[in-house]
Design a protein around this motif. Sequence first.
Motif, PDB file in Angstrom:
ATOM      1  N   ILE A 120      38.669  38.978  17.851  1.00 51.54           N
ATOM      2  CA  ILE A 120      37.468  38.261  18.318  1.00 51.54           C
ATOM      3  C   ILE A 120      37.521  36.783  17.930  1.00 51.54           C
ATOM      4  N   PRO A 121      37.636  36.435  16.633  1.00 48.35           N
ATOM      5  CA  PRO A 121      37.722  35.008  16.311  1.00 48.35           C
ATOM      6  C   PRO A 121      39.007  34.367  16.837  1.00 48.35           C
ATOM      7  N   SER A 122      40.084  35.136  16.940  1.00 44.21           N
ATOM      8  CA  SER A 122      41.344  34.569  17.436  1.00 44.21           C
ATOM      9  C   SER A 122      41.219  34.153  18.901  1.00 44.21           C
ATOM     10  N   LEU A 123      40.496  34.949  19.686  1.00 43.56           N
ATOM     11  CA  LEU A 123      40.259  34.567  21.080  1.00 43.56           C
ATOM     12  C   LEU A 123      39.431  33.285  21.161  1.00 43.56           C
TER      13      LEU A 123
ATOM     14  N   GLY B 263      49.144  41.033  20.192  1.00 41.93           N
ATOM     15  CA  GLY B 263      50.060  40.125  19.509  1.00 41.93           C
ATOM     16  C   GLY B 263      50.103  38.761  20.158  1.00 41.93           C
ATOM     17  N   VAL B 264      49.969  38.719  21.481  1.00 40.13           N
ATOM     18  CA  VAL B 264      49.927  37.446  22.203  1.00 40.13           C
ATOM     19  C   VAL B 264      48.779  36.580  21.701  1.00 40.13           C
ATOM     20  N   VAL B 265      47.617  37.186  21.528  1.00 38.96           N
ATOM     21  CA  VAL B 265      46.448  36.429  21.067  1.00 38.96           C
ATOM     22  C   VAL B 265      46.720  35.834  19.683  1.00 38.96           C
TER      23      VAL B 265
ATOM     24  N   ALA C  86      49.424  33.013  19.948  1.00 38.84           N
ATOM     25  CA  ALA C  86      48.893  31.783  20.544  1.00 38.84           C
ATOM     26  C   ALA C  86      47.894  31.095  19.630  1.00 38.84           C
ATOM     27  N   ALA C  87      47.059  31.883  18.943  1.00 42.12           N
ATOM     28  CA  ALA C  87      46.061  31.285  18.056  1.00 42.12           C
ATOM     29  C   ALA C  87      46.730  30.542  16.903  1.00 42.12           C
ATOM     30  N   LEU C  88      47.760  31.135  16.310  1.00 40.02           N
ATOM     31  CA  LEU C  88      48.415  30.508  15.159  1.00 40.02           C
ATOM     32  C   LEU C  88      49.363  29.392  15.580  1.00 40.02           C
ATOM     33  N   GLY C  89      49.965  29.502  16.747  1.00 38.18           N
ATOM     34  CA  GLY C  89      50.988  28.535  17.133  1.00 38.18           C
ATOM     35  C   GLY C  89      50.514  27.377  17.979  1.00 38.18           C
TER      36      GLY C  89
END
Length: 582
Positions: free
Chosen positions: A16-19, A395-397, A400-403
């Motif tokens: 949720i927060p990663s999105l 894993g994609v989320v 993408a969030a970290l990178g």
Amino acid sequence: MSPATLLRALIVLALIPSLFALTPRLQAEHPGPVALVIDGNAVEDEARLSGQSFEQTLARYRSQGIGGVAIYEQTVGNLLEQGLLLGQAGGALSLQYPQAGFRLGWSYLSGDAELLRRIAAQWDIPSEFRTAGGRTWLGTPVNVASYPVGYDAELVRRLKAQGYYLVFRPINAARRKLPAPGSGTAIVPPETDAIVFNGTEVLGNPNQLEEAIPLLQGKPIGWIEATPQEGFSRLARELPVLRLFSLKPEWQEKLKPAEVADKFVLAARERGHQILYLRPYPLFEDTQNLLARLKDDLERSHIPIGTPKVRDFTPSPLRLAAWVGVLAGLGLLALGYPAPWGWPLAGVLLLGALGYARGDAGPLLAALVFPVLGFLERRPGMQLWLAAVLYALAGVVFLAALGSDPRAVLGLETFKGVSLTLVVPPLLVALSFLPAAWKPALERLWAHPLRLGEVSLVLFGLALIALAVLRRGNDAAGAIVPEWELQLRAWLQDAMVRPRFKEIFAHALAPVALLIPWPTWIKNGMLMLIAVGIASILNTFSHYHTPLAISLFRVLNGILVGLILGGLGLIVVRRLRKWWLG
């Protein structure tokens, strides 16, 4: 609640927060506006051939949709061609004026005295002034025809007044003296909209980068794809960056105008390029066709033509929540293997990622771990494929969030471990096939009699995995990617956001592997191949310079095309199997 259930809950909560953390990047990634910029030197060459002035020839291209022009910094050679300077060898001058003291082996320039003094002040090389034949001569021990001498201020002002988007191309020279800030000497015209460095290094490289930064006046600098320029990364930390796409003239001339237009549209739509740097064909009609196709395709892709905007954003602090999801996935992976191998394996992955990628270990871990999780749950039939895809998308989320940061999105910093994302997941899937009583299993495997068919299938599977790794990216050798496939790729690219063939193959293989009762070793081999395609989903999103929406459509199209082909393949294989078994 079991540990596995708790870890799955943590993954869902971390999503949720990663999105939400992706919001800044999504807002910055909207394609366009793009500037259509034509190479000024090419226009000048065409003007000479046609007998027109530079501005007349440029106006002809403007009527075809060109809104910008790249102006190169002038060199001594340009001033010689324009008749502003006269050049002579020291040997020739010494014969004419034997008492004037001209040096043999030196090169001499004559012209306006103030211009000569300005030129001499720009170089850190020995020089001298001589007077002979009523002229002032500037002498240097080397030929300085290629040395930069500034820009044509009058031309720049006229072009800006006419509304052109101006790209200035300064030259770096080893013995160039950069003026002090505030000295009144400008290397870059104030009217410049963007700077694209000429050559393989930036202005001031390697020892005057700090001095060059204020001279660039905070103007955006162009990042040329596939053309690294030494020192660019340092300047990009201080200056705004625009992505630029161009084709080398010798390559462009081998392509049809429609093919060239397709490449430029693809760059703007799928790779975030903002300056489309064009060079004319030898025939104006070909350039006219190129520009007409390019404008039409940009309009169909809803990419406006105008003044590019710098894509900058501040990464959300919510991105740190993705670490919770990554570590929960790592724990879930450890639980999926028989004791005592799960946790040591997870520890090796964690330490390996930290040692190899350091600050970028989070995205790498997500790419290595999440493609495997669906295979560890041992679900029946296509539920296994669905679980693998859903875990991969989670894993994609996290990846993408970290990178996602501005430098990564611009392509200045790349994902660390691209090859590992295609190699490690299928190996981890293969390890999961080992039973808890692994020693007897290995003994049976060692004592198993070799059969030609089994060996052939294993070698074929390994070859497919190797081929998937070698074919990664768009620059794979032509011997690896055959011509028919390149044509198929081009057709798919015109029809949709082209999916990756690795993913199509994996999704097509899934129904055949999971809905037909194969011998265990054959099914496991096919699952390894499917794992390569599932890992490719994460690999797709590791190309940060590609907009998230484009990567998502690429993955979804791969699933759709793959499942359609897989359904047809399932029917064919079932009928063949029924016929073979009688």
